[in-house]
Design a protein around this motif. Structure first.
Motif, short mmCIF file in Angstrom:
data_model
loop_
_atom_site.label_atom_id
_atom_site.label_comp_id
_atom_site.label_asym_id
_atom_site.label_seq_id
_atom_site.Cartn_x
_atom_site.Cartn_y
_atom_site.Cartn_z
N ASP A 81 48.35 40.59 12.60
CA ASP A 81 47.54 40.55 11.47
C ASP A 81 47.78 41.80 10.90
OD1 ASP A 81 46.37 37.80 11.59
OD2 ASP A 81 44.59 38.42 12.12
N GLU A 82 47.52 42.92 11.64
CA GLU A 82 47.91 44.10 10.89
C GLU A 82 49.25 44.47 10.40
OE1 GLU A 82 44.75 44.88 11.23
OE2 GLU A 82 44.00 44.96 13.28
N LEU A 83 50.12 44.22 11.09
CA LEU A 83 51.45 43.92 10.42
C LEU A 83 51.36 43.47 9.10
CD1 LEU A 83 53.91 43.85 13.53
CD2 LEU A 83 53.53 45.70 11.38
N GLU A 84 50.92 42.24 9.22
CA GLU A 84 50.85 41.27 7.82
C GLU A 84 49.99 42.34 6.69
OE1 GLU A 84 49.16 38.90 4.87
OE2 GLU A 84 48.16 39.09 6.67
N HIS A 85 48.91 42.62 7.17
CA HIS A 85 48.34 43.65 6.22
C HIS A 85 49.01 44.77 5.69
CE1 HIS A 85 44.13 42.53 8.33
NE2 HIS A 85 44.70 41.40 7.88
N ARG A 86 49.88 45.37 6.38
CA ARG A 86 50.60 46.45 5.88
C ARG A 86 51.55 46.07 4.94
NH1 ARG A 86 55.02 48.46 9.87
NH2 ARG A 86 56.18 46.49 8.75
N VAL A 90 46.78 53.08 7.57
CA VAL A 90 46.06 52.77 8.74
C VAL A 90 46.56 51.55 9.76
CG1 VAL A 90 43.86 51.54 9.50
CG2 VAL A 90 43.72 53.37 7.46
N GLU A 91 47.23 50.68 8.93
CA GLU A 91 47.93 49.64 9.75
C GLU A 91 49.01 49.97 10.52
OE1 GLU A 91 46.03 47.42 10.16
OE2 GLU A 91 44.82 46.40 8.57
N THR A 92 49.74 51.01 9.71
CA THR A 92 50.92 51.49 10.39
C THR A 92 50.50 52.41 11.82
OG1 THR A 92 52.15 51.96 8.22
CG2 THR A 92 52.92 53.30 10.00
N GLN A 140 39.50 39.19 8.13
CA GLN A 140 40.30 39.22 9.40
C GLN A 140 39.90 40.27 10.15
OE1 GLN A 140 44.11 38.79 7.36
NE2 GLN A 140 44.51 37.09 8.16
N GLU A 141 39.52 41.48 9.56
CA GLU A 141 38.88 42.26 10.51
C GLU A 141 37.69 42.08 10.96
OE1 GLU A 141 41.17 44.63 11.04
OE2 GLU A 141 42.32 45.03 9.14
N GLN A 142 36.95 41.29 10.55
CA GLN A 142 35.85 41.07 11.00
C GLN A 142 35.99 40.13 12.16
OE1 GLN A 142 32.97 42.42 9.16
NE2 GLN A 142 32.03 41.91 11.05
N ILE A 148 36.15 50.83 6.06
CA ILE A 148 37.19 51.09 4.96
C ILE A 148 37.13 49.96 3.94
CG2 ILE A 148 39.59 51.50 4.60
CD1 ILE A 148 39.83 52.71 7.50
N TYR A 149 37.15 48.66 4.39
CA TYR A 149 37.24 47.73 3.49
C TYR A 149 36.09 47.64 2.75
CZ TYR A 149 42.05 46.45 5.27
OH TYR A 149 43.38 46.44 5.41
N ALA A 150 34.86 47.77 3.34
CA ALA A 150 33.60 47.68 2.59
C ALA A 150 33.55 48.88 1.40
CB ALA A 150 32.42 47.99 3.65
FE FE2 Z 1 44.11 45.18 9.52
#
Ligand code: FE2
Ligand code: FE2
Length: 178
Positions: free
Chosen positions: A138-143, A106-108, A54-56, A30-32
């Motif tokens: 990390d995912e919560l921080e992304h959201r 997505v992160e939710t 971070q996903e990597q 997705i990020y790519a």
């Molecule tokens: Fe994430």
């Protein structure tokens, strides 16, 4: 499915690892897709580059665990390759805010998913639980980052995020099994 017997792990760690590795792989795609569309130096691209790194890290860890434990990866990897990239590219083409709304959605779902897994795992697999808890933060921080950066200003935010969240749920269910 066989029933649980004393001495066996209750939770199906292999299936969890399969879906988690698929999800982190999808996140990198997705990020790519978003970074392929967004102007390289815009504020959103900078945020997204950091999240992509971070996903990597998450993906690398699950790749290692899958190999160590001999877990079969999802057969749907080629689909997530294309679908993830397309989701990222399309949302970024709509607008930078829509790209951020994609992360928000997505992160939710990933937060909910990791939360359910931690509940299911209990004390069964501390190694996997520690990684999931680490990545979930990390995912919560992304959201939150996506929301603060303007995700909710995307045109059609409620519909867009509802559609992406529904897609995530389907992808999660498929990757547990296939
Ligand atoms: Fe994430
Ligand atoms: Fe992740």
């Amino acid at each position: 499915m066989t029933g649980w017997r004393p001495g066996e792990r209750r939770a199906d760690s292999a299936s969890m690892l399969r879906v988690d590795q698929a999800g982190e792989y999808g996140a990198t795609r997705i990020y790519a897709g978003q970074l392929a569309v967004l102007r390289a130096n815009c504020a959103e691209a900078k945020l997204i580059s950091r999240m992509a790194a971070q996903e990597q890290r998450h993906l690398g860890r699950f790749d290692r665990l899958i190999a160590e434990r001999g877990v079969r990866p999802t057969a749907l990897q080629p689909l997530w390759n294309v679908a993830g990239f397309a989701l990222g590219a399309v949302t970024a083409l709509i607008s930078p805010e829509a790209a951020l709304a994609c992360t928000d959605a997505v992160e939710t779902e990933i937060d909910r998913h990791y939360g359910h897994q931690l509940d299911d795992l209990g004390d069964d697999d501390p190694e996997l639980s520690a990684d999931i808890a680490d990545f979930r933060a990390d995912e919560l921080e992304h959201r939150d980052t996506a929301r603060q950066a303007g995700a909710t200003k995307a045109v059609g935010y409620p519909v867009l995020t509802a559609a992406i969240r529904a897609g995530c749920k389907v992808a999660i269910e498929l990757s547990k099994r296939i």
